[in-house]
Motif scaffolding. Sequence first.
Motif, short mmCIF file in Angstrom:
data_model
loop_
_atom_site.label_atom_id
_atom_site.label_comp_id
_atom_site.label_asym_id
_atom_site.label_seq_id
_atom_site.Cartn_x
_atom_site.Cartn_y
_atom_site.Cartn_z
N ASN A 1 0.99 -1.35 0.05
CA ASN A 1 0.12 -0.12 -0.10
C ASN A 1 0.92 1.13 -0.10
OD1 ASN A 1 1.12 -0.13 2.59
ND2 ASN A 1 -1.09 -0.15 3.56
N GLU A 2 2.31 1.02 -0.66
CA GLU A 2 3.08 2.22 -0.47
C GLU A 2 2.51 3.02 -1.97
OE1 GLU A 2 5.07 3.26 1.52
OE2 GLU A 2 6.01 1.61 2.54
N CYS A 3 2.35 4.39 -1.94
CA CYS A 3 2.14 4.99 -3.19
C CYS A 3 2.85 6.56 -3.28
CB CYS A 3 0.59 5.13 -3.22
SG CYS A 3 0.08 5.54 -4.90
N ILE A 4 3.33 6.86 -4.26
CA ILE A 4 4.03 7.97 -4.63
C ILE A 4 2.98 9.14 -5.08
CG2 ILE A 4 4.35 7.73 -7.14
CD1 ILE A 4 7.38 8.53 -6.49
N ASN A 5 1.57 8.60 -5.44
CA ASN A 5 0.66 9.62 -5.92
C ASN A 5 0.21 10.19 -4.76
OD1 ASN A 5 1.28 9.11 -8.96
ND2 ASN A 5 0.21 7.23 -8.10
N ASN A 6 -0.45 11.29 -4.93
CA ASN A 6 -1.42 12.03 -4.02
C ASN A 6 -2.87 11.75 -4.91
OD1 ASN A 6 -0.91 12.47 -1.50
ND2 ASN A 6 -0.18 14.75 -2.11
N CYS A 7 -3.81 10.92 -4.45
CA CYS A 7 -4.97 10.82 -4.99
C CYS A 7 -6.44 11.18 -3.87
CB CYS A 7 -5.41 9.73 -5.86
SG CYS A 7 -3.96 9.26 -7.10
N GLN A 8 -6.87 12.17 -3.97
CA GLN A 8 -7.73 12.64 -3.16
C GLN A 8 -8.72 11.42 -2.61
OE1 GLN A 8 -9.53 16.49 -3.26
NE2 GLN A 8 -8.05 17.36 -4.55
N TYR A 9 -9.27 10.57 -3.44
CA TYR A 9 -10.18 9.63 -3.00
C TYR A 9 -9.58 8.44 -2.72
CZ TYR A 9 -8.57 8.40 -7.76
OH TYR A 9 -7.72 7.95 -8.54
N CYS A 10 -8.39 8.20 -2.79
CA CYS A 10 -7.78 7.04 -2.36
C CYS A 10 -7.02 6.80 -0.98
CB CYS A 10 -6.69 6.49 -3.27
SG CYS A 10 -5.87 4.98 -3.04
N GLY A 11 -7.38 5.60 -0.20
CA GLY A 11 -6.94 5.35 1.09
C GLY A 11 -5.42 5.09 1.06
N PHE A 12 -4.77 4.75 -0.17
CA PHE A 12 -3.28 4.59 -0.09
C PHE A 12 -2.63 5.92 -0.53
CE2 PHE A 12 -3.52 0.09 -1.54
CZ PHE A 12 -4.03 -0.26 -0.20
N SER A 13 -3.46 7.13 -0.82
CA SER A 13 -2.69 8.40 -1.19
C SER A 13 -1.57 8.69 -0.24
CB SER A 13 -3.77 9.42 -0.89
OG SER A 13 -3.25 10.74 -1.48
#
Length: 460
Positions: A145-157
């Motif tokens: 659940n690592e992520c480099i993106n900022n997505c406002q709707y996603c728990g992994f943001s």
Amino acid sequence: DRPDQHTKCSLDYCGRQQQEVCTHPNPSIHLSPIGECIGWVRRKSLFFLIPFAAEAALLHSAGVSFVETFHRLPLGQWRDRSNAATPDKVLQALQGSGSVMQRFMALVSPEAEKHLEQLCHASNTITQQRFGKVIRLFAPLYLSNECINNCQYCGFSRDNPILRVTLEVDEVVREAREIGSQGFRNILLVAGEHPKFVSSGYMETCLKALKPTVPGLSLEVGPMETDEYRPMVQAGAEGLIVYQETYDPEIYQQMHTAGPKKDFDWRLVTPERAYEAGFRRLGIGALFGLADWRHEALALAAHTEYLLKTCWKAQITLSFPRLRPCAGSFQPLTHLSDMHLVQLITAFRICFPDVGLVLSTREPSSLRNGLIPLGITLMSAGSHTEPGGYTGAGQENLHQTTKGRIIPLVEGSSEWENGSAQATGQFDIADERTPTEMAEQIRSSGYEPVWKDWDAAILS
């Protein structure tokens, strides 16, 4: 030389129908990429008046991707035409009259809501003709659940202060073994997009470790280059899933504020790169709750028709996920009701009879039960959206991540919750039934649950 005008425009949704002369400033882009139109297309410095079918062939031969096609779609005009559909247009669409997109516009129209029973009946009949009375089952296996993106709707943001972990390969195998013990032979490997933690080499290693015991492996990971995908196909991956999230470029930019996912066009062409790499299943979809649902449906339908024509060796599957609660507490911008979800699914089945339609555990059990006979061909069951969710794997390596740097948790801190901490899931599921319970429900509906539908031995 290039003409300034072309005659007898047949685009009845553009407001210029039956005009003697179409005065659109650029005739070459006035064409509908999907539709029954005629107009000017440039080919080797010459212009021809040709039907859409020939235009599509020319564009494909010229190597035009869906990105170029998408940015010429008259989506606003299509939506207006859908909103203005009459009862006769809906009935004609149900009878198979008109182009695919003309029929689809009518079937997702407000008028078609009054004919929902007929849509359901047609969808049921077509699905049984093309697929029989079977439901293919699969389970998602979250690797990271690592992520480099900022997505406002996603728990992994990226900026959400959640508990994160990337499973070791042996932990992935343990998770897959547990999923297999529940009956599954089709597993979807899911991971956030972070090249430091989820590299193409990591994915390839996981696939090689799983292939001997899992005949059906698909991926839902961050978009990659074609050459990065090829080793994954060789390692055993057969399918790639990539949701555009929203086909509204303006809302897309608002939702994706940091990271490589900001690039709308790069994501949009991902299925074509995957096809070139050799994936035999391609899955696309929109995340409903961001933009107007009819806008999303029309764009998704256009994307589907494009892929069916250009990636014709692959099976295409479609998903219609609705936003669910997650870390960050994002609230949907729009609403897709249960009734409109039924309308959406049946319209896609009627217009695209051979595509697979997917329904996940995002939806509640009662709704999923009712949708089984209405066009769905693939369902998940017993799902976990957090890494290690099936066995507890990775608990000892939980941490938070700031700017790519791991921040270890302090034992005894509030995050441990009395020693029972687990990685944060991407979203909350709504159908918590076990795979056995789901399979029994499918049987009680008169359908057969299918756990395995592919083996590499078929090609050997």
